[in-house]
Design a protein around this motif. Structure first.
Motif, PDB file in Angstrom:
ATOM      1  N   VAL A 177      18.499   9.372  -3.280  1.00 18.83           N
ATOM      2  CA  VAL A 177      18.910  10.506  -4.116  1.00 18.83           C
ATOM      3  C   VAL A 177      19.661  10.004  -5.342  1.00 18.83           C
ATOM      4  N   TRP A 178      20.618   9.078  -5.134  1.00 14.42           N
ATOM      5  CA  TRP A 178      21.346   8.516  -6.279  1.00 14.42           C
ATOM      6  C   TRP A 178      20.389   7.823  -7.249  1.00 14.42           C
ATOM      7  N   TRP A 179      19.414   7.093  -6.711  1.00 14.62           N
ATOM      8  CA  TRP A 179      18.485   6.335  -7.555  1.00 14.62           C
ATOM      9  C   TRP A 179      17.690   7.287  -8.446  1.00 14.62           C
ATOM     10  N   ARG A 180      17.228   8.366  -7.898  1.00 15.64           N
ATOM     11  CA  ARG A 180      16.484   9.326  -8.706  1.00 15.64           C
ATOM     12  C   ARG A 180      17.369   9.915  -9.810  1.00 15.64           C
ATOM     13  N   GLU A 181      18.615  10.200  -9.487  1.00 12.96           N
ATOM     14  CA  GLU A 181      19.540  10.693 -10.513  1.00 12.96           C
ATOM     15  C   GLU A 181      19.766   9.644 -11.587  1.00 12.96           C
ATOM     16  N   ASN A 210       7.738   4.600  -4.391  1.00  7.46           N
ATOM     17  CA  ASN A 210       7.371   5.800  -3.642  1.00  7.46           C
ATOM     18  C   ASN A 210       8.604   6.271  -2.859  1.00  7.46           C
ATOM     19  N   PHE A 211       9.480   7.001  -3.557  1.00  9.93           N
ATOM     20  CA  PHE A 211      10.729   7.450  -2.945  1.00  9.93           C
ATOM     21  C   PHE A 211      10.481   8.351  -1.742  1.00  9.93           C
ATOM     22  N   ASP A 212       9.487   9.228  -1.849  1.00  9.20           N
ATOM     23  CA  ASP A 212       9.252  10.193  -0.775  1.00  9.20           C
ATOM     24  C   ASP A 212       8.897   9.497   0.531  1.00  9.20           C
ATOM     25  N   VAL A 249       7.361  -3.851  -5.864  1.00  6.40           N
ATOM     26  CA  VAL A 249       7.377  -2.964  -7.026  1.00  6.40           C
ATOM     27  C   VAL A 249       8.254  -3.605  -8.091  1.00  6.40           C
ATOM     28  N   GLY A 250       7.808  -3.579  -9.363  1.00  4.02           N
ATOM     29  CA  GLY A 250       8.657  -3.976 -10.469  1.00  4.02           C
ATOM     30  C   GLY A 250       8.673  -5.463 -10.769  1.00  4.02           C
ATOM     31  N   ARG A 251       9.462  -5.799 -11.802  1.00  2.56           N
ATOM     32  CA  ARG A 251       9.576  -7.180 -12.286  1.00  2.56           C
ATOM     33  C   ARG A 251      11.030  -7.647 -12.173  1.00  2.56           C
ATOM     34  N   LYS A 252      11.184  -8.946 -12.031  1.00  2.00           N
ATOM     35  CA  LYS A 252      12.508  -9.578 -11.998  1.00  2.00           C
ATOM     36  C   LYS A 252      12.540 -10.731 -12.988  1.00  2.00           C
ATOM     37  N   ARG A 253      13.726 -11.014 -13.476  1.00  2.00           N
ATOM     38  CA  ARG A 253      13.922 -12.236 -14.253  1.00  2.00           C
ATOM     39  C   ARG A 253      14.897 -13.137 -13.514  1.00  2.00           C
ATOM     40  N   TRP A 254      14.441 -14.348 -13.257  1.00  3.33           N
ATOM     41  CA  TRP A 254      15.230 -15.351 -12.547  1.00  3.33           C
ATOM     42  C   TRP A 254      15.685 -16.428 -13.536  1.00  3.33           C
ATOM     43  N   ARG A 255      16.947 -16.815 -13.404  1.00  4.31           N
ATOM     44  CA  ARG A 255      17.458 -18.000 -14.092  1.00  4.31           C
ATOM     45  C   ARG A 255      17.931 -18.974 -13.034  1.00  4.31           C
ATOM     46  N   LEU A 256      17.405 -20.187 -13.082  1.00  9.20           N
ATOM     47  CA  LEU A 256      17.671 -21.171 -12.035  1.00  9.20           C
ATOM     48  C   LEU A 256      18.166 -22.471 -12.660  1.00  9.20           C
ATOM     49  N   ARG A 266       0.822  -1.214   0.000  1.00  9.40           N
ATOM     50  CA  ARG A 266       0.000   0.000   0.000  1.00  9.40           C
ATOM     51  C   ARG A 266       0.857   1.266   0.000  1.00  9.40           C
ATOM     52  N   GLU A 267       1.972   1.236   0.728  1.00 10.46           N
ATOM     53  CA  GLU A 267       2.693   2.472   0.978  1.00 10.46           C
ATOM     54  C   GLU A 267       3.951   2.647   0.135  1.00 10.46           C
ATOM     55  N   TRP A 268       4.578   1.578  -0.308  1.00  8.15           N
ATOM     56  CA  TRP A 268       5.850   1.710  -1.020  1.00  8.15           C
ATOM     57  C   TRP A 268       5.671   1.916  -2.517  1.00  8.15           C
ATOM     58  N   VAL A 269       4.445   1.774  -2.997  1.00  9.53           N
ATOM     59  CA  VAL A 269       4.161   1.935  -4.419  1.00  9.53           C
ATOM     60  C   VAL A 269       3.608   3.332  -4.646  1.00  9.53           C
ATOM     61  N   ALA A 270       4.212   4.076  -5.579  1.00 10.52           N
ATOM     62  CA  ALA A 270       3.759   5.435  -5.886  1.00 10.52           C
ATOM     63  C   ALA A 270       2.371   5.398  -6.507  1.00 10.52           C
TER      64      ALA A 270
END
Length: 553
Positions: free
Chosen positions: A68-72, A30-32, A253-260, A20-24
């Motif tokens: 901050v780095w991530w936003r840049e 949701n960086f802020d 948040v987001g997608r990942k690709r796994w190789r196993l 609920r809270e970490w997704v913008a």
């Protein structure tokens, strides 16, 4: 889980506060809010840019600095996307496509190439001329952030019920509680003694010695609950999880690709000398150091994990992970009755390697002290020693023994009759776990359709659940105890000859050195004997309880 196969669980993050809270509001991170809630936390970040073989340097920083780095980084990626779009409009599609593959940070580019059927050799050729961006810009990934331990009141999530039986973190929680309780009791005792005018310096020294012995004989308990977060293109290199544990990872948040890679093919990752493994399934190998990599590539299981999904990664499966988007995930490593034997197999091999590594030091210490050195080195390499494994198994067994005792008191005189079929099913679960649910369903089906659904065997809190935990913990504890008894007996046999050498040293040279060596040896021998005694007592309690259920260990 018993079959040790990967599974994707959909809807795993439903109801989570983190979801609920970490997704913008418009999607993404949701960086802020993350900065507001946790900005002062110290986190470890690793450079996962493709020019590193595996992970690059690791550094500590505050989460606010990382955000901050991530936003840049997002702004840089957007600028490159605009440049690529402009290049396409100017009629240079080939160059634009090449730049797009390079700018993805390497890991995402490799994922796209593999998904489209490109061979590892072709992908490596595409990567031989990296852009200046790839060579110079770091690609930072925040890993192994212990958010649950650092912010226990926040309650970001509840583990999916399939993964609730978590022995590693149950042991951590119990150990932390015991440490806090013991500290409070000691503080109260000191305050009372000092109030009576009796300072206890000798007792304090004794307590310190006991704590040092405990720390030297077992792993310092740590939780295995983590948050991972990073921009598109960040990755985790090829590895199998610590202690051959299971792991689960849920995308907030987001997608990942796994190789196993299945454990039966893990030998394909070794170098031709059998001393190391490749750092990636696509590792550049011009000298043919890893001859099995092409075959390993063909054996891979590839999963694209969506937001809200959790993936179960079984014991011993080597894997890589790439973030296809800006990504935040919650991960656990854990052991339970389905895979604790994998950890025991690993620790037996680790002990043999640790002993071989310091065999030249055997003559410099007593036999019991040498064994403690072996265990210390094993703990440094594997994260756990045999004493730590024994403490974990005793913690799990004692918890289930207590739960079964409470259940027996609650059931009263009907307990024995109701536990008899459960005991038979537990015995079947030990030898053929896949058949147990069907066996449980047969008598219910005979009673009619309304009664055809068996009770979930893994339901936490049930008699079956705790009996299964005792069975699996008891089997490993029995093997561990047998090995500890063997080593302890060998130490006792060797001590007589060692003591004779110490007596000659006392007579010929430095008596104080001989006294110190004997004192160290006596302490190590007491430590080994205490571990044997503790494990022996726990195993006896397990056997008595299982016998009462009609199950032989």
């Amino acid at each position: 889980m018993e079959r040790n196969l990967p599974v994707v669980v959909q809807g795993a993050t439903e109801g989570w506060r983190a979801a609920r809270e970490w997704v913008a509001p418009g999607g993404g991170v949701n960086f802020d809010l993350l900065g507001e809630l946790f900005g002062g936390a110290e986190v470890a970040v690793t450079d996962t840019a493709r020019h590193h073989q595996g992970c690059g340097p690791c550094q500590e920083m505050r989460l606010s600095q990382y955000l901050v780095w991530w936003r840049e980084q997002q702004q840089r990626q957007q600028q490159e996307q605009q440049q690529r779009a402009a290049g396409k409009q100017q009629g240079a599609p080939g160059e634009a496509a090449s730049a797009a593959a390079a700018a993805a940070g390497g890991a995402a580019a490799a994922a796209a190439a593999c998904q489209s059927g490109v061979s590892p050799q072709q992908w490596r050729q595409q990567q031989q001329q990296p852009t200046g961006y790839q060579q110079q810009q770091p690609l930072l990934y925040c890993k192994d952030w212990h958010l649950a331990a650092a912010f226990p009141s926040y309650q970001a999530y509840i583990p999916p019920p399939f993964f609730a039986d978590d022995w590693l973190n149950e042991y951590f929680d119990a150990t932390q509680g015991a440490v806090a309780q013991r500290g409070a009791q000691q503080q109260q005792q000191r305050q009372g003694e000092q109030a009576e005018g009796e300072p206890p310096p000798q007792q304090q020294r004794q307590e310190q010695q006991e704590q040092q012995q405990q720390q030297g004989s077992r792993v310092a308990a740590s939780d295995y609950r983590f948050v991972y977060m990073g921009p598109q293109g960040t990755c985790t290199p090829l590895h199998a999880d610590v202690l051959r544990s299971n792991s689960w990872s849920a995308n907030v948040v987001g997608r990942k690709r796994w190789r196993l890679l299945p454990p039966c093919h893990s030998h394909l990752l070794q170098d031709r000398h059998g001393r190391g493994t490749a750092w990636d399934f696509c590792a550049d190998d011009p000298e043919g150091l890893y001859p099995g990599l092409p075959e390993a590539w063909r054996r891979l299981v590839t999963v694209e994990q969506q937001p809200g999904e959790a993936i179960f990664v079984p014991s011993g499966w080597f894997h890589t992970v790439e973030n296809l988007d800006d990504c935040v995930s919650i991960n656990h490593n854990w052991l339970n009755g389905h895979n604790v034997h994998w950890a025991w197999m690993l620790l037996r091999a680790e002990r043999a390697a640790a002993e071989a590594g310091i065999k030249d030091c055997r003559e410099l210490s007593g036999p019991a002290e040498f064994e403690c050195l072996v265990q210390r080195n094993m703990r440094a390499n594997a994260g756990l020693d045999w004493a730590g494994l024994g403490a974990l198994l005793r913690c799990i067994a004692d918890a289930s023994l207590h739960a079964l005792a409470e259940a027996g008191r609650a059931l009263g005189t009907t307990a024995a009759a109701e536990q008899a079929p459960t005991a038979a099913l537990v015995a079947l679960l030990l030898t053929d776990p896949a058949a147990a649910p069907a066996a449980a369903a047969e008598p219910a089906a005979a009673a009619g359709p309304a009664a055809a659904e068996p009770e979930e065997p893994a339901a936490p809190g049930g008699v079956w659940y705790h009996a299964f935990r005792l069975l699996r913990a008891g089997l490993v504890l029995r093997d561990l105890l047998a090995e500890q008894r063997r080593i302890h007996a060998a130490c006792q046999q060797q001590q007589a000859a060692w003591l004779q050498r110490q007596q000659r040293q006392r007579a010929d040279a430095d008596g104080s050195a001989a006294d110190a060596a004997q004192h160290a040896e006596q302490g190590a021998a007491r430590q080994l004997a205490a571990e044997v005694e503790a494990n022996s007592g726990c195993l006896a309690r397990i056997e008595r309880r299982l016998q009462a259920l009609g199950v032989a260990l």
